[in-house]
Design an enzyme around this catalytic site. Structure first.
Site: not given
Ligand code: CS2
Ligand code: MG
Length: 403
Positions: A147, A159, A213, A284, A340, A403
């Site tokens: 990613r 992010y 995000h 997901r 992930e 966010w």
């Molecule tokens: C994110 C997360 O990993 C991801 O795909 O969207 O890191 C997310 O920001 C966090 O789990 C929020 O707590």
């Molecule tokens: Mg995510």
């Protein structure tokens, strides 16, 4: 057999993690992840004040009945706090049942559907060059899928990118919500250039993923999906907040870029329309936030009917307990897509000894009875809870955004 005791263990070996431990009157115990980032104490209270008193004396083997007892019995169904608390109980009971059966959890779920579990790693950078370096590092470790998240020119913080290059990325790192500034136009003008550079350097075969995000509108997401089509991403994630499931059909009409969504989902009802209308390709939802193994099996089975595959959320705010249980689920589930993987800190691994192992871009869950993850309570006690909030986002005109 009866549930003799249960307790909640909160620890902060780098970030807050919440674990439920259920003990039976025959000495067998199980643990489940109950971490809800930035709202941890709400789940702790839900478990300690409401669920644990109702669990004592119950038969730990009646997992389905206990799930229904806690879900229907809540009267106030669904939602992140309720479903995370139920998930922790569920994960712990499946751990106990697999230990009693003296088999690794995937065997109890139905056995292997694959020999190893493909994961994706996180490559991030403040600019394209530092991103390419991190992609290179992942490729050298054998990752088949990466990613890619990058700082956006003209935006101070975004992010997925650590404040300090090389530092571990942890979004919940301040005692009050940090306020970030977002610009969709700057982002949309930049991301296609990022993936053009990655494809140019690493060629066509590496699986590339990107997390929007939740920051775009449906038509902006459609535009981005089209712009990155030449770079054939594995998926574009959370391109739009998903409360309005229908909105994804608009994205679908305009692009063939695969869509993934669901890490903030808590139940099958949050994604039924998305899946049934073939508006997404990967679901997901995670074991920790979507009601545990019992409920996730329903979501996965339903998704399979519509060619939708799993792509479990696996950020570090999901503990190694969730990762362990998820890898067993991934080993069994017929419609597996990808998992992930965001490595936890060394301190976290000391608190949570685990049987899962990484090898050349893949994980195996291990053959230990149960889900293969334990908790060292002495180590956990060394790291007391620290209040921490996730950030919020504002547009350049000050409007509160996603966010
Ligand atoms: C994110 C997360 O990993 C991801 O795909 O969207 O890191 C997310 O920001 C966090 O789990 C929020 O707590
Ligand atoms: Mg995510």
């Amino acid at each position: 057999m009866k549930i003799r005791a249960a307790k909640v263990i909160v620890t902060c070996p780098g970030r807050n993690l919440v674990t439920l431990k259920i003990e039976t009157d025959q000495g067998v115990y199980g643990i489940g992840d109950a971490t809800l980032n930035g709202r941890e104490k709400a789940v702790v209270a839900y478990l300690e004040e409401h669920l644990i008193p109702a669990l004592i004396g119950r038969d730990p083997q009646r997992i389905e009945d206990t799930w229904q007892y806690l879900y229907r019995g809540a009267y106030w169904r669904r939602g992140p706090v309720t479903m995370t608390a139920i998930a922790a109980v569920d994960m712990a009971l499946w751990d106990i049942k697999a230990k009693l059966a003296d088999m690794p959890l995937y065997q109890l779920l139905g056995g292997r559907s694959r020999d190893r579990v493909m994961v994706y790693g996180h490559a991030t950078g403040t600019d394209i060059d530092s991103c390419l370096e991190e992609v290179e590092q992942h490729v050298r470790q054998g990752y088949q899928a990466v990613r890619v998240q990058c700082g956006i020119p003209g935006i101070a913080s975004t992010y997925g990118v650590a404040k300090v290059p090389g530092q571990r990325y942890e979004p919940a790192d301040s005692e009050l919500p940090a306020e970030h500034v977002w610009s969709t136009e700057k982002y949309l003008n930049f991301v296609p250039r990022l993936f053009e550079a990655v494809r140019k350097q690493f060629g066509p075969d590496l699986h590339l993923l990107h997390d929007v995000h939740h920051r775009l509108t449906p038509i902006e997401a459609a535009r981005l999906g089209k712009l990155v089509e030449p770079y054939h991403l594995f998926w574009l994630e959370d391109s739009v907040p998903a409360e309005n499931q229908q909105a994804f059909q608009l994205i679908r009409q305009h692009t063939t870029t695969p869509l993934a969504v669901g890490e903030v989902f808590n139940s099958i009802h949050d994604c039924r329309e998305l899946i049934q209308s073939q508006s997404i390709d990967y679901i997901r939802a995670s074991l920790t936030h979507a009601g545990g193994i019992t409920h996730m099996r329903r979501i996965a089975d339903f998704a399979a009917l519509f060619h939708v595959r799993t792509g479990f959320h696996g950020a570090t705010d999901l503990s190694p307990v969730c990762m362990g249980a998820a890898l067993h689920f991934d080993t069994w589930v017929p419609n597996f897509g990808i998992q992930e993987h965001m490595p936890h800190s060394e301190e976290t691994y000391e608190v949570f000894p685990h049987a899962y192992r990484f090898d050349q871009g893949y994980f195996t869950p291990g053959e230990t009875p149960g889900h293969g993850v334990d908790i060292d309570e002495k180590q956990a006690a060394r790291y007391p809870y620290k209040p921490a909030y996730l950030p919020v986002n504002r547009l350049e005109d000050g409007t509160l955004w996603h966010w």
